[in-house]
Scaffold this motif. Sequence first.
Motif, PDB file in Angstrom:
ATOM      1  N   LYS A 162       1.010  -1.463   0.079  1.00 18.08           N
ATOM      2  CA  LYS A 162       0.088  -0.113  -0.240  1.00 18.08           C
ATOM      3  C   LYS A 162       0.734   1.091  -0.324  1.00 18.08           C
ATOM      4  O   LYS A 162       0.507   2.632  -0.610  1.00 18.08           O
ATOM      5  N   SER A 209       0.773   4.366  -2.686  1.00 12.57           N
ATOM      6  CA  SER A 209       0.831   5.794  -2.624  1.00 12.57           C
ATOM      7  C   SER A 209       1.360   6.268  -2.766  1.00 12.57           C
ATOM      8  O   SER A 209       1.172   7.746  -3.048  1.00 12.57           O
ATOM      9  N   LEU A 213      -6.850   7.989  -3.895  1.00 13.95           N
ATOM     10  CA  LEU A 213      -6.694   8.799  -2.845  1.00 13.95           C
ATOM     11  C   LEU A 213      -5.325   9.362  -3.395  1.00 13.95           C
ATOM     12  O   LEU A 213      -4.149   8.466  -3.785  1.00 13.95           O
ATOM     13  N   VAL A 272       0.898   7.221   2.195  1.00 11.34           N
ATOM     14  CA  VAL A 272       0.864   7.483   3.548  1.00 11.34           C
ATOM     15  C   VAL A 272       2.748   5.621   4.025  1.00 11.34           C
ATOM     16  O   VAL A 272       3.087   5.807   3.459  1.00 11.34           O
ATOM     17  N   GLU A 323       0.548   3.916   9.109  1.00  9.00           N
ATOM     18  CA  GLU A 323      -0.646   4.486   8.797  1.00  9.00           C
ATOM     19  C   GLU A 323      -1.503   2.806   9.335  1.00  9.00           C
ATOM     20  O   GLU A 323      -2.525   2.942   9.021  1.00  9.00           O
ATOM     21  N   VAL A 324      -1.464   2.607   7.616  1.00  9.94           N
ATOM     22  CA  VAL A 324      -1.991   1.295   7.454  1.00  9.94           C
ATOM     23  C   VAL A 324      -1.721   0.427   8.105  1.00  9.94           C
ATOM     24  O   VAL A 324      -3.165  -0.098   8.544  1.00  9.94           O
ATOM     25  N   SER A 337      -4.521   1.822  10.418  1.00 15.59           N
ATOM     26  CA  SER A 337      -6.460   2.034   9.874  1.00 15.59           C
ATOM     27  C   SER A 337      -7.086   1.012  10.250  1.00 15.59           C
ATOM     28  O   SER A 337      -6.530  -0.403  10.966  1.00 15.59           O
ATOM     29  N   HIS A 394      -6.151  -4.737   6.653  1.00 19.57           N
ATOM     30  CA  HIS A 394      -7.024  -3.437   7.461  1.00 19.57           C
ATOM     31  C   HIS A 394      -7.827  -2.388   6.411  1.00 19.57           C
ATOM     32  O   HIS A 394      -6.949  -2.989   5.195  1.00 19.57           O
ATOM     33  N   ARG A 395      -8.420  -1.206   6.756  1.00 22.80           N
ATOM     34  CA  ARG A 395      -9.002  -0.868   5.930  1.00 22.80           C
ATOM     35  C   ARG A 395      -8.221  -0.504   4.934  1.00 22.80           C
ATOM     36  O   ARG A 395      -8.440  -0.064   3.516  1.00 22.80           O
ATOM     37  N   LEU A 396      -7.447   0.124   5.285  1.00 20.81           N
ATOM     38  CA  LEU A 396      -6.080   0.961   3.459  1.00 20.81           C
ATOM     39  C   LEU A 396      -5.021  -0.335   3.016  1.00 20.81           C
ATOM     40  O   LEU A 396      -4.284  -0.694   2.629  1.00 20.81           O
ATOM     41  N   ASP A 397      -5.577  -1.832   3.609  1.00 27.65           N
ATOM     42  CA  ASP A 397      -4.974  -3.346   2.925  1.00 27.65           C
ATOM     43  C   ASP A 397      -6.628  -3.469   1.178  1.00 27.65           C
ATOM     44  O   ASP A 397      -6.082  -4.140   0.627  1.00 27.65           O
ATOM     45  N   CYS A 428      -4.915   2.703  -4.636  1.00 25.76           N
ATOM     46  CA  CYS A 428      -4.745   4.214  -4.013  1.00 25.76           C
ATOM     47  C   CYS A 428      -5.682   5.147  -5.197  1.00 25.76           C
ATOM     48  O   CYS A 428      -6.628   6.065  -5.697  1.00 25.76           O
TER      49      CYS A 428
END
Lengths: 135, 389
Positions: B167, B171, B182, B186, B190-191, B194, B202-205, B328
């Motif tokens: 991620k 990003s 997006l 990040v 932050e990942v 999330s 996680h959400r950012l995965d 992203c």
Amino acid sequence: MTFLPVWEFPINQESKQFWDAAAQNVLLLPRCSDCGFTIFYPRSICPECRSRNLSWIQMSGKGEVYSYTVTRRTSGRFRSHVPFVIAYVQLDEGPRMLTNVVDCDPNNVSIGMRVEVMFESQDEGKAIPRFKPSQ
Amino acid sequence: MTIRGIAHIAGIFEHPGRELPNLTLAQIHAEVAEGALKDAGLTFGDVDAYYSAGDAPGFGALSMADYLGLDCINIDDTETGGSSYLVHVQHAAQAIAAGHIHVALITLAGNPRTGGASPGGSANVSGAPEQSFESLFGLAVPAGYALAAKRHMYEFGTTSEQLAEIKVAASNHAQHNPEAFLRDVVTIEEVLESPLISDPLHRLDCCVITDGGGALVVVSTEVARSLNRETVKVLGSGTAIKHSDAGRIDLTYTGAVKTGKAAFEEASLDPKDVDYVSIYDSFTITVLISLEDLGFCPKGHGGRFVSEGALCAKTGRLPFNTDGGGLCNNHPGNRGGMTKVIEAVRQLRGEAHPKVQVENCGVALAHGTGGSLALRMGSATLLLGREEV
């Protein structure tokens, strides 16, 4: 009691015996009488050798967690039931079946954990096979 | 019969929109079709083959061909979820190699962001034989990929930090794409901070959910030579399925095991020959397992392979998804294969953003995974090259 949501789900001539047995708290799966392969999900043809010569066999209902996830956010019917565990349970007879692991703290589930089937009774005489930690 | 060097991608178009509440699906298909044909220097009248997947409304390609007024001798509705469009490129190349067609148009359109579709799910399972045995347990799309991630971690020691690297790289690329959904860079932290959606993801995965679409134009050598536009050559392709195998599913690999081998063999290339990869990134774990299965590293080493910025353009050993990918940039219609091919073509033409353009990019790989890692999937790999390769 697990209180996971269920709804009207389709039962057809290929799966009726599975669900009838589940209503009696028995886990039945088809086994090929020609090649011996135990089949999940139930169907009327052996995907290993294409034989139609299948028999319904009672499973021990025991197995172990092959993989699992704790769903903490989701949409739809399960939205208000988080966190809950979805798992692939490998039955002692071989097949890996998708299910829930219930009656325990989701954070205590682990791969390799021994589990056994339990049936959550629904309306209309239906029951859903889920698994709980073995005693 | 080989397709090596026989088919060429002459036109690409990625819809700039990410929220398109005022367009019908047919309108989006039309806009991306027009964009890709214009990019190639061709017209709707040149199209003799039209391909679309399950996202095409109504009777699929037939309805869209009617809407667009196409006069085709070859249509294809192959549906393998997000990988469909890579399969279509292979089928177009095969039809060109057989001498049946000269100009194939492939389109994708979707509006899950504003159209009210539930996140991730687009397959219609009603009536499917597996339906009751999968739908009762609350398996949303992220949970299926989480099951694969969890098992991968168990068998190979893969970590959430390693997944987060994927991620982070995406990003870093997306910050340079003004159209990316997006654009914020990040960090690994932050990942990991999330919210968990389904352990360990996680959400950012997870990829973004966007409206939009894209299109490709695949042409014969004869047509390619007549165009003023730089084309890229299809060097090799592989398509395969993997399914639950009646209870013997192994969550640690994907159909890429077969598609990568087939594509590299057809192209007479090895992973070390690849300058850039577009890897379908529905979730970070999808990328990690795909890289292993395609042969970029041994099975189980994906976590180490992606670490320390390995996938970052300019600095990493294998730049990936330089548009920001599905994580992203864009994931139109919950189907990420189309944009994978588009960015690979941009790289080979030298038209990626200068901050992420790979120097002397000669060979690119695009890979798609449709369906679910936990149930059944359609995988597809394309090896593409500059015309002089």
